[in-house]
Design a protein around this motif. Structure first.
Motif, PDB file in Angstrom:
ATOM      1  N   SER A  98      47.341  88.405  46.817  1.00  0.00           N
ATOM      2  CA  SER A  98      47.518  89.417  47.857  1.00  0.00           C
ATOM      3  C   SER A  98      46.187  89.886  48.430  1.00  0.00           C
ATOM      4  O   SER A  98      45.284  90.274  47.696  1.00  0.00           O
ATOM      5  N   TYR A  99      46.101  89.855  49.752  1.00  0.00           N
ATOM      6  CA  TYR A  99      44.926  90.374  50.449  1.00  0.00           C
ATOM      7  C   TYR A  99      45.236  91.737  51.067  1.00  0.00           C
ATOM      8  O   TYR A  99      44.526  92.200  51.936  1.00  0.00           O
ATOM      9  N   ILE A 100      46.330  92.331  50.623  1.00  0.00           N
ATOM     10  CA  ILE A 100      46.737  93.640  51.140  1.00  0.00           C
ATOM     11  C   ILE A 100      46.828  94.613  49.989  1.00  0.00           C
ATOM     12  O   ILE A 100      47.473  94.337  48.976  1.00  0.00           O
ATOM     13  N   ALA A 101      46.160  95.763  50.123  1.00  0.00           N
ATOM     14  CA  ALA A 101      46.167  96.790  49.080  1.00  0.00           C
ATOM     15  C   ALA A 101      47.494  97.555  49.102  1.00  0.00           C
ATOM     16  O   ALA A 101      48.311  97.373  50.011  1.00  0.00           O
ATOM     17  N   PRO A 110      40.935  89.351  46.804  1.00  0.00           N
ATOM     18  CA  PRO A 110      42.392  89.437  46.626  1.00  0.00           C
ATOM     19  C   PRO A 110      42.806  89.907  45.235  1.00  0.00           C
ATOM     20  O   PRO A 110      42.052  89.742  44.272  1.00  0.00           O
ATOM     21  N   VAL A 111      43.977  90.490  45.161  1.00  0.00           N
ATOM     22  CA  VAL A 111      44.588  90.868  43.896  1.00  0.00           C
ATOM     23  C   VAL A 111      45.596  89.771  43.569  1.00  0.00           C
ATOM     24  O   VAL A 111      46.374  89.365  44.435  1.00  0.00           O
ATOM     25  N   ILE A 112      45.542  89.282  42.343  1.00  0.00           N
ATOM     26  CA  ILE A 112      46.499  88.248  41.932  1.00  0.00           C
ATOM     27  C   ILE A 112      47.551  88.913  41.062  1.00  0.00           C
ATOM     28  O   ILE A 112      47.236  89.471  40.012  1.00  0.00           O
ATOM     29  N   VAL A 113      48.778  88.890  41.526  1.00  0.00           N
ATOM     30  CA  VAL A 113      49.884  89.515  40.802  1.00  0.00           C
ATOM     31  C   VAL A 113      50.748  88.393  40.238  1.00  0.00           C
ATOM     32  O   VAL A 113      51.046  87.427  40.945  1.00  0.00           O
ATOM     33  N   LEU A 128      55.581  92.087  35.171  1.00  0.00           N
ATOM     34  CA  LEU A 128      54.736  91.926  36.346  1.00  0.00           C
ATOM     35  C   LEU A 128      53.391  92.582  36.049  1.00  0.00           C
ATOM     36  O   LEU A 128      53.348  93.735  35.622  1.00  0.00           O
ATOM     37  N   HIS A 129      52.306  91.827  36.236  1.00  0.00           N
ATOM     38  CA  HIS A 129      50.985  92.424  36.028  1.00  0.00           C
ATOM     39  C   HIS A 129      49.941  91.654  36.835  1.00  0.00           C
ATOM     40  O   HIS A 129      50.274  90.673  37.499  1.00  0.00           O
ATOM     41  N   LYS A 130      48.708  92.145  36.766  1.00  0.00           N
ATOM     42  CA  LYS A 130      47.620  91.498  37.500  1.00  0.00           C
ATOM     43  C   LYS A 130      46.951  90.435  36.641  1.00  0.00           C
ATOM     44  O   LYS A 130      46.952  90.524  35.420  1.00  0.00           O
ATOM     45  N   LEU A 131      46.358  89.440  37.306  1.00  0.00           N
ATOM     46  CA  LEU A 131      45.526  88.461  36.613  1.00  0.00           C
ATOM     47  C   LEU A 131      44.070  88.772  36.942  1.00  0.00           C
ATOM     48  O   LEU A 131      43.759  89.231  38.034  1.00  0.00           O
ATOM     49  N   GLY A 132      43.190  88.527  35.963  1.00  0.00           N
ATOM     50  CA  GLY A 132      41.755  88.758  36.157  1.00  0.00           C
ATOM     51  C   GLY A 132      40.953  87.659  35.505  1.00  0.00           C
ATOM     52  O   GLY A 132      41.499  86.833  34.766  1.00  0.00           O
ATOM     53  N   GLU A 133      39.638  87.673  35.782  1.00  0.00           N
ATOM     54  CA  GLU A 133      38.706  86.673  35.237  1.00  0.00           C
ATOM     55  C   GLU A 133      39.130  85.246  35.595  1.00  0.00           C
ATOM     56  O   GLU A 133      38.928  84.317  34.827  1.00  0.00           O
ATOM     57  N   VAL A 134      39.746  85.114  36.769  1.00  0.00           N
ATOM     58  CA  VAL A 134      40.161  83.800  37.257  1.00  0.00           C
ATOM     59  C   VAL A 134      40.109  83.800  38.786  1.00  0.00           C
ATOM     60  O   VAL A 134      40.432  84.802  39.422  1.00  0.00           O
ATOM     61  N   LYS A 135      39.641  82.672  39.351  1.00  0.00           N
ATOM     62  CA  LYS A 135      39.613  82.563  40.809  1.00  0.00           C
ATOM     63  C   LYS A 135      41.024  82.241  41.302  1.00  0.00           C
ATOM     64  O   LYS A 135      41.738  81.466  40.651  1.00  0.00           O
ATOM     65  N   PRO A 136      41.393  82.799  42.480  1.00  0.00           N
ATOM     66  CA  PRO A 136      42.738  82.558  43.004  1.00  0.00           C
ATOM     67  C   PRO A 136      43.107  81.079  43.044  1.00  0.00           C
ATOM     68  O   PRO A 136      44.235  80.702  42.711  1.00  0.00           O
ATOM     69  N   THR A 160      49.076 100.499  33.042  1.00  0.00           N
ATOM     70  CA  THR A 160      47.669 100.219  33.364  1.00  0.00           C
ATOM     71  C   THR A 160      46.763 100.308  32.130  1.00  0.00           C
ATOM     72  O   THR A 160      45.556 100.115  32.247  1.00  0.00           O
ATOM     73  N   ASP A 161      47.348 100.595  30.940  1.00  0.00           N
ATOM     74  CA  ASP A 161      46.564 100.492  29.696  1.00  0.00           C
ATOM     75  C   ASP A 161      46.179  99.034  29.467  1.00  0.00           C
ATOM     76  O   ASP A 161      45.225  98.737  28.771  1.00  0.00           O
ATOM     77  N   ILE A 162      46.964  98.125  30.054  1.00  0.00           N
ATOM     78  CA  ILE A 162      46.544  96.727  30.155  1.00  0.00           C
ATOM     79  C   ILE A 162      45.868  96.603  31.513  1.00  0.00           C
ATOM     80  O   ILE A 162      46.471  96.919  32.538  1.00  0.00           O
ATOM     81  N   LEU A 163      44.586  96.225  31.509  1.00  0.00           N
ATOM     82  CA  LEU A 163      43.853  96.116  32.773  1.00  0.00           C
ATOM     83  C   LEU A 163      44.354  94.943  33.597  1.00  0.00           C
ATOM     84  O   LEU A 163      44.602  95.065  34.786  1.00  0.00           O
ATOM     85  N   TYR A 164      44.489  93.803  32.912  1.00  0.00           N
ATOM     86  CA  TYR A 164      44.978  92.579  33.551  1.00  0.00           C
ATOM     87  C   TYR A 164      45.186  91.542  32.463  1.00  0.00           C
ATOM     88  O   TYR A 164      44.870  91.787  31.294  1.00  0.00           O
ATOM     89  N   PHE A 165      45.675  90.385  32.844  1.00  0.00           N
ATOM     90  CA  PHE A 165      45.796  89.256  31.927  1.00  0.00           C
ATOM     91  C   PHE A 165      44.762  88.206  32.336  1.00  0.00           C
ATOM     92  O   PHE A 165      44.570  87.964  33.529  1.00  0.00           O
ATOM     93  N   LYS A 166      44.086  87.629  31.327  1.00  0.00           N
ATOM     94  CA  LYS A 166      43.067  86.610  31.635  1.00  0.00           C
ATOM     95  C   LYS A 166      43.471  85.273  31.009  1.00  0.00           C
ATOM     96  O   LYS A 166      44.215  85.241  30.023  1.00  0.00           O
ATOM     97  N   PRO A 167      42.967  84.183  31.591  1.00  0.00           N
ATOM     98  CA  PRO A 167      43.316  82.868  31.040  1.00  0.00           C
ATOM     99  C   PRO A 167      42.796  82.676  29.619  1.00  0.00           C
ATOM    100  O   PRO A 167      41.728  83.198  29.287  1.00  0.00           O
ATOM    101  N   ILE A 168      43.546  81.952  28.805  1.00  0.00           N
ATOM    102  CA  ILE A 168      43.065  81.605  27.458  1.00  0.00           C
ATOM    103  C   ILE A 168      43.071  80.080  27.282  1.00  0.00           C
ATOM    104  O   ILE A 168      43.767  79.376  27.993  1.00  0.00           O
TER     105      ILE A 168
END
Ligand SMILES: [Zn+2]
Length: 168
Positions: A98-101, A110-113, A128-136, A160-168
């Motif tokens: 998503s490129y829309i806030a 972008p935000v990756i949901v 449903l959550h955000k992904l982080g530490e990964v390029k779209p 939001t106590d979970i910031l995001y999910f990252k690849p493992i």
């Protein structure tokens, strides 16, 4: 024969007229307050997040483990039976870049949901959550991910106590 109306009767109101006080204007900020109960299932779910744990509810009849938890199984038309902890790792089922806030403004980064099927929950059950530490461009359906938690002292019993999910 049709008649084309070129000018409507009356006087147009302009912002300037309001500013200059030509038109009566009342400003009022209501003191609207509300409280909302999360309910038995989501309250426990949120409190467990504060402890760094993810909990679901199991229905013994169909065997499903529902995350986020629900006190009622809509498949079996009966209350769910027990609390079950699931892991904070899982698999990306689907995602959106998503490129829309949230306020509909355009954002550069972008935000990756994603919908994430957590390990231990039933197939087809996902949060449903955000992904982080990964390029779209590197996100894939089926990608394995793990939760990145806020530091314990900053958690408040919120998703939001979970910031995001990252690849493992
Ligand atoms: Zn069931």
């Amino acid at each position: 024969m049709s008649i084309k109306i070129r000018e409507y009767p009356g006087v147009h109101i302009k912002t300037r007229d309001l500013r200059e006080g030509k038109i009566p204007l009342v400003r009022w900020r209501p003191k609207a307050k509300y409280a909302w109960s999360a309910g038995a299932a989501i309250s426990r779910f949120l409190n467990e997040l504060k402890e760094g744990k993810i909990i679901g509810r199991k229905c013994r009849k169909c065997g499903r483990i529902l995350v986020p938890p629900r006190m009622y199984c809509e498949w079996c038309f009966k209350p769910t039976d027990e609390w079950v902890y699931v892991k904070d790792s899982g698999t990306v089922m689907t995602y959106s870049i998503s490129y829309i806030a949230a306020d509909a403004t355009r954002i550069k980064e972008p935000v990756i949901v994603a919908v994430i099927a957590l390990d231990g929950a039933s197939p087809g059950v996902g949060i449903l959550h955000k992904l982080g530490e990964v390029k779209p461009e590197n996100v894939r359906i089926g990608m394995r991910v793990k939760a990145v938690w806020k530091p314990r002292e900053e958690r408040e019993g919120s998703i939001t106590d979970i910031l995001y999910f990252k690849p493992i």
